[in-house]
Design a protein around this motif. Structure first.
Motif, PDB file in Angstrom:
ATOM      1  N   SER A 154      -1.360   8.693  -3.477  1.00 24.93           N
ATOM      2  CA  SER A 154      -2.609   8.533  -2.759  1.00 24.93           C
ATOM      3  C   SER A 154      -2.378   8.581  -1.256  1.00 24.93           C
ATOM      4  O   SER A 154      -1.700   7.725  -0.685  1.00 24.93           O
ATOM      5  N   ALA A 203       0.749   4.105  -2.750  1.00 19.40           N
ATOM      6  CA  ALA A 203       0.660   5.530  -2.409  1.00 19.40           C
ATOM      7  C   ALA A 203       1.693   6.324  -3.203  1.00 19.40           C
ATOM      8  O   ALA A 203       1.414   7.420  -3.688  1.00 19.40           O
ATOM      9  N   GLN A 236      -3.999   5.559   0.606  1.00 19.34           N
ATOM     10  CA  GLN A 236      -3.203   4.329   0.585  1.00 19.34           C
ATOM     11  C   GLN A 236      -2.015   4.428   1.541  1.00 19.34           C
ATOM     12  O   GLN A 236      -1.612   3.437   2.148  1.00 19.34           O
ATOM     13  N   LEU A 237      -1.463   5.637   1.667  1.00 19.39           N
ATOM     14  CA  LEU A 237      -0.367   5.863   2.600  1.00 19.39           C
ATOM     15  C   LEU A 237      -0.830   5.557   4.027  1.00 19.39           C
ATOM     16  O   LEU A 237      -0.162   4.855   4.787  1.00 19.39           O
ATOM     17  N   TYR A 275       0.837  -1.208   0.000  1.00 24.45           N
ATOM     18  CA  TYR A 275       0.000   0.000   0.000  1.00 24.45           C
ATOM     19  C   TYR A 275       0.866   1.248   0.000  1.00 24.45           C
ATOM     20  O   TYR A 275       0.507   2.265  -0.610  1.00 24.45           O
TER      21      TYR A 275
END
Lengths: 215, 99
Positions: free
Chosen positions: A162, A157, A165-166, A153
């Motif tokens: 994103s 990111a 997602q981070l 993820y």
């Protein structure tokens, strides 16, 4: 259909044109990643129910009911297989109809999940072969998998810039680490509720954002 | 004021086509059927507007084959991307000036 976007030669007034432009770009961004919230929900349920089944084995942590070990493991494996198959099918529809430079990033990212998961399972299996007890394996396998998911993820990111997602990636790293300190059997509860729960929350948030952008 | 706005893009249908293709990173192309699906336009209508964008040099059309089926892919050209950015800026400045 929910929208009645104009598709003719009429120029609208500037404010309406700007609104049309922004509405269209939101729609495209939603359409191109349409399967993503579904994939998150499928994984969320798989982790939540699968890990709760393992947590509920005899001698486990569930004070309310017990699930026989065979059924618990079958449930866990079956849910993972369903999630893998569903996300492979849905994942191949992300960015459908688009080809070109970004295809490489998408393909590498998809393969990273496959090979990362295989490596996590391989490292765990290697440790078992070296004499790691099944109790330790029960703690290490989920945590390793959570580590791989968290890192991927973070990679997502970075690729798609994103923030959500981070956040999910960092959360999964934290959950995986905490699960090891929780130890058997409560590591299963931590992975199920905090890990699976995070996928569910993220998926639901994406559905809400999408519904709002259609208004 | 709207005279300053690029007439090629300043039409509802062509603005939506250009805005859609502009969301793709440079180097990516979208297939005609997918573009049609996202825009919810008829093939005829989409073709007509794409031709105008192509004639202006804003859209690059690539014809290729997937198996035996011919597929058309579309992308903004560099000048198409610039024109869209200029159009958006003009739109915003027109709106800013009237507020």
């Amino acid at each position: 259909m929910t929208n009645d976007l104009p598709d003719d030669d009429t120029p609208l007034d500037p404010a309406a044109m700007l609104a049309l432009l922004e509405q269209q770009q939101r729609k495209v961004n939603n359409d191109l990643i349409a399967p993503v919230p579904w994939i998150l929900l499928v994984w969320g349920f798989a982790w939540l129910l699968g890990f709760l089944a393992l947590w509920s084995m005899p001698g486990g942590g569930n004070p309310l009911f017990e699930v026989p070990p065979t059924i618990a493991w079958l449930t866990f494996v079956a849910l993972l297989i369903v999630a893998i198959v569903v996300s492979a099918i849905l994942g191949s529809r992300i960015g459908r109809g688009v080809r070109g430079a970004s295809g490489f990033s998408g393909a590498v990212y998809g393969l990273s999940w496959t090979f990362g998961s295989i490596a996590a399972a391989g490292i765990g299996a290697g440790m078992v072969r070296l004499g790691m007890s099944s109790d330790l394996a029960g703690v290490l396998f989920p945590a390793l998998y959570g580590l791989v998911a968290g890192l991927l993820y973070l990679a997502g990111a970075a690729i798609w810039r994103s923030i959500s997602q981070l956040v999910l990636g960092l959360w999964l790293l934290l959950v995986s680490t905490v699960s090891v300190f929780a130890g058997l059997p409560h590591n299963y509860l931590v992975m199920g509720l905090a890990g699976g729960g995070a996928f569910l929350v993220y998926g639901i948030v994406l559905f809400i954002i999408r519904a709002r952008s259609r208004q | 004021m709207s005279g300053e706005l690029d007439p090629v893009i300043h039409a509802a249908a062509r603005l939506r086509i250009t805005a859609t293709l502009a969301t793709l990173p440079a180097g990516d192309r979208m297939s005609f059927p997918r573009l049609q699906e996202i825009l919810e336009m008829t093939p005829g209508n989409l073709s007509t507007h794409l031709r105008k964008l192509e004639d202006a040099g804003y859209v690059d059309v690539t014809k290729t084959h997937q198996g035996r089926t011919p597929v058309t892919y579309l992308a903004l050209t560099t000048s198409g991307r610039h024109a869209f950015e200029r159009y958006t800026e003009t739109l915003r400045s027109v709106l800013g000036a009237t507020e």
